[in-house]
Design a protein around this motif. Structure first.
Motif, short mmCIF file in Angstrom:
data_model
loop_
_atom_site.label_atom_id
_atom_site.label_comp_id
_atom_site.label_asym_id
_atom_site.label_seq_id
_atom_site.Cartn_x
_atom_site.Cartn_y
_atom_site.Cartn_z
N ALA A 1 3.59 7.69 2.37
CA ALA A 1 2.50 6.74 2.51
C ALA A 1 1.69 6.99 3.77
O ALA A 1 0.45 7.00 3.75
CB ALA A 1 3.05 5.31 2.51
N PHE B 1 1.53 2.04 -0.57
CA PHE B 1 1.92 3.37 -1.06
C PHE B 1 3.41 3.63 -0.87
O PHE B 1 3.99 4.43 -1.61
CB PHE B 1 1.08 4.45 -0.38
CG PHE B 1 -0.34 4.51 -0.89
CD1 PHE B 1 -0.60 4.88 -2.19
CD2 PHE B 1 -1.40 4.17 -0.07
CE1 PHE B 1 -1.91 4.93 -2.68
CE2 PHE B 1 -2.71 4.21 -0.54
CZ PHE B 1 -2.96 4.59 -1.85
N THR B 2 4.02 2.99 0.11
CA THR B 2 5.47 3.10 0.25
C THR B 2 6.17 2.50 -0.96
O THR B 2 7.07 3.10 -1.56
CB THR B 2 5.95 2.40 1.53
OG1 THR B 2 5.35 3.01 2.67
CG2 THR B 2 7.47 2.48 1.66
N THR C 1 5.44 4.69 -4.12
CA THR C 1 6.25 5.92 -4.16
C THR C 1 7.70 5.61 -4.47
O THR C 1 8.33 6.28 -5.30
CB THR C 1 6.15 6.67 -2.82
OG1 THR C 1 4.78 6.92 -2.51
CG2 THR C 1 6.90 8.00 -2.89
#
Length: 476
Positions: free
Chosen positions: A178, A211-212, A215
């Protein structure tokens, strides 16, 4: 009972096994049914791992590469500038970005028509990150059988620490992913320093967290669900496939009838093919399919089943290639055709677009100018009796250095430039400049005259001239 009768009886049972669905695998598309991917070694698995690590390292390192006083790749949304090494793309040049996406699309079409879904199996971010997560899973929880047993066991210290370590590793990889992704839009050093010193902007924290989670969820939990249920590529790939497209295929003529046997047994005497029905090809498949059932849209052409089958064939003393990269025509005994109209068409379009993109990128004008006429009055007569038209000029310095620009008008005899005729712009600066052009009515041969506003500058030792056509109105 004779060997012949035994083989006939076994063949009959095996045929029943082939045609009746396996209940344990019938609902493999249910997101709740987890797929435990077995580790496998071989040519294609080794190639995929190496390509995955290279792609991952390239993704992580690229934002750290310096280029002058900035990073080499930086999509500066705040200032609407995309920096790619020495190339700076402005909003006015976004047709280049659109062309780049079209090149990527036709490149995908070309590769898919020729080699099938190798993009999915070797370079797709979903596949790369999924296999990285599986690698951590294997290191911390053990091989496939151990992971299955671990999930079935009651909670204990051993299970807790292994699960905690695995998810901790996943979260760290997700966080690094991220922050790296955000670094393509915000200067890398600012992201890492400001985030860990709690001085970052709230929007940066939002996208890093977003985004962490994305993912972690995609590569850790959803995995094949993304490929099977959410990725549109699997759905429209059939439009690019033909019988000469390379796919992962199972040689039915050689493999059937399948069934277990000892290494010393003669399969022909037992009425069996080369497939010993070990199911390793299913266990190593990241999407949980059985390639022996034929071409399926869930297959991502990763080649894991090829390596598993080749290992089994080698142990049994049989020829490799029972499962291999092949074509439908080859499986049916028909000669392959590499050059066919669809593949040639994609190749020609792709080549033309790449050449056009290279030319357009190399000839991006370092100066951008727009000329807007005064819409309130077509013309006016000044106190000297001259016909005067008013314009607004917008000049953009598309370079990263300060330059001096000279302004003039072309197309009118003895025209007078009213306003600054020499300006200086910093790198990336936009100037809005109102000016007027006046001329003696005697010089006007017609009511409307086409003229050019001209901007001249010396940039990197080369004279750059930019012109913009407009109209000069005289007395009606």
């Amino acid at each position: 009972m004779t060997i012949e009768s035994k083989s006939k009886d076994f063949s009959k049972q095996n045929r029943i096994k082939i045609h009746q669905p396996d209940v344990s695998k019938a609902d493999r598309f249910n997101p709740r049914n987890r797929i435990y991917v077995r580790a496998v070694d071989g040519l294609w698995s080794s190639l995929r791992r190496r390509m995955g690590w290279v792609a991952m390292l390239f993704f992580l390192i690229l934002p750290w590469i310096p280029w002058g006083d900035r990073q080499a790749v930086w999509f500066n949304l705040a200032e609407q500038k995309f920096h790619v090494f020495g190339l700076t793309i402005w909003p006015q040049d976004l047709t280049l970005l659109a062309a780049l996406f079209m090149i990527a699309a036709f490149g995908l079409f070309f590769v898919t028509t020729y080699l099938g879904r190798v993009w999915c199996g070797y370079t797709c971010p979903q596949t790369v990150w999924t296999f990285i997560f599986i690698w951590f899973e294997e290191k911390l929880e053990g091989a496939r059988n151990k992971r299955i047993k671990l999930d079935q066991m009651p909670w204990s210290f051993n299970k807790v620490w292994r699960k905690t370590a695995k998810h901790g590793a996943w979260i760290l990889v997700s966080l690094l992913t991220a922050m790296t992704f955000v670094s393509y839009f915000v200067p890398t050093r600012e992201v890492y320093i400001d985030v860990f010193t709690l001085n970052a902007d709230g929007s940066i924290y939002f996208w890093v967290i977003f985004f962490t989670i994305a993912t972690y969820g995609n590569a850790g939990w959803m995995r094949e669900i993304m490929c099977i249920h959410m990725c549109p590529y699997a759905r429209f790939q059939a439009a690019m496939f033909d019988k000469n497209t390379y796919i992962v295929g199972y040689d039915t003529k050689r493999g059937e009838t399948r069934g277990p046997r000892s290494r010393k047994a003669d399969p022909k005497a037992l009425g069996l093919g080369d497939c010993i029905d070990c199911d390793l090809c299913v266990q190593v498949c990241p999407t949980g399919i059985d390639i022996r059932n034929g071409l399926q849209y869930e297959c991502i052409n990763c080649g894991a089943c090829i390596d598993a089958c080749d290992t089994t064939m080698e142990r049994m003393g049989y020829d490799k290639g029972l499962i291999n990269y092949t074509t439908e025509n080859k499986l049916e005994g028909i000669n392959e055709k590499v050059l066919r109209p669809k593949l040639v068409g994609y190749g020609v379009v792709l080549t033309v677009m790449v050449l056009v993109f290279i030319y357009a990128s190399a000839t991006i004008a370092p100066v951008r100018m727009d000329v807007i006429r005064d819409r309130n009055a077509l013309y006016r007569e000044n106190n000297r009796g001259e016909i005067e038209n008013t314009f607004t000029i917008k000049i953009l310095n598309k370079t990263e250095a300060k330059h001096q620009y000279k302004l003039s008008v072309d197309g009118l005899n003895n025209a007078k430039w009213i306003g600054p005729d020499s300006i200086s712009l910093e790198g990336g600066e936009v100037l809005t400049l109102p000016i007027s052009v006046a001329v003696d009515p005697v010089e006007l041969k017609r009511t409307i005259t086409n003229i050019n506003i001209v901007v001249e500058a010396t940039i990197d030792g080369k004279q750059v001239i930019t012109t913009q056509e407009t109209r000069f109105f005289g007395e009606m």
